[in-house]
Enzyme design. Structure first.
Site, PDB file in Angstrom:
ATOM      1  N   CYS A 118       0.834  -1.211   0.000  1.00 40.58           N
ATOM      2  CA  CYS A 118       0.000   0.000   0.000  1.00 40.58           C
ATOM      3  C   CYS A 118       0.869   1.262   0.000  1.00 40.58           C
ATOM      4  CB  CYS A 118      -0.920  -0.045   1.215  1.00 40.58           C
ATOM      5  SG  CYS A 118      -1.785   1.490   1.554  1.00 40.58           S
ATOM      6  N   CYS A 121      -0.005   3.874   2.698  1.00 40.20           N
ATOM      7  CA  CYS A 121       0.447   3.386   4.015  1.00 40.20           C
ATOM      8  C   CYS A 121       1.898   3.784   4.244  1.00 40.20           C
ATOM      9  CB  CYS A 121       0.308   1.870   4.106  1.00 40.20           C
ATOM     10  SG  CYS A 121      -1.388   1.262   3.991  1.00 40.20           S
TER      11      CYS A 121
END
Length: 193
Positions: A118, A121
């Site tokens: 991600c 993230c």
């Protein structure tokens, strides 16, 4: 009409050494490096159109707005570069440690639900690390990899990552979805201290 902005030669090996034919300018982001512990920041060079090179085993990448050189089969490539940012290591949680560290904790707890693939993230990891340092003794910060601990992520209905949850006295108090600014996270934290 063709306007070539930059030409890059990339050998087909694990050592990607590039040769630039156009001069590059330093990133305007480098001026910000004194406010954070940053080792290096990438310079965005735009999208590149990739054409196979018949002469040798390397690829020639040409960045242009209007690419018309008569060859067919070129594809647009967006190259990402790794950003190395020194951040505070936030401890990881698992399904096995969830109960003792989050639900039975004596302090409010901030948990970041994330996954290694991600991009947003990775953007918010340094922010969580900074918050961990700033609220030391008042708040505990953890991260939980949703790929490695799917039952906890499912129990709390995680459908999008990064998702940040704040727990107090074993109860979920607030949820923040997405890579939000540090000030947004701070205002949510302050409500529960």
């Amino acid at each position: 009409m063709a306007a070539i902005l930059e030409s890059v030669t990339v050998p087909r090996s694990s050592n990607f050494q590039t040769t630039l034919s156009a001069p590059t300018t330093p990133s305007p982001v480098s001026a910000l490096s004194c406010s954070r512990n940053v080792s290096s920041l990438p310079v965005f060079r735009g999208l590149k159109i990739q054409f196979p090179s018949p002469k040798n085993s390397s690829l020639t990448l040409v960045s242009s707005r209007y690419a018309r050189n008569g060859t067919r089969g070129g594809s647009i490539v967006c190259e990402a570069q790794e950003t190395i940012v020194e951040d505070v290591a936030v401890p990881s949680l698992t399904d096995a440690t969830w109960q003792s560290l989050v639900l039975e904790g004596d302090l409010p707890v901030l948990v970041e639900f994330w996954a290694p693939w991600c991009g947003p993230c990775r953007m918010i990891h340094p922010v969580i690390g900074e918050l961990s340092k700033e609220y030391e003794g008042k708040l505990r910060c953890f991260k939980l990899n949703t790929d490695e601990s799917p039952s906890t992520a499912t129990r709390y209905g995680i459908r999008s990552i990064p998702t940040i949850m704040i727990f107090k006295n074993g109860e979920k108090k607030d949820t923040i979805i997405g890579a939000v600014p540090k000030t947004t996270l701070m205002s949510c934290i302050e409500k529960f201290l």
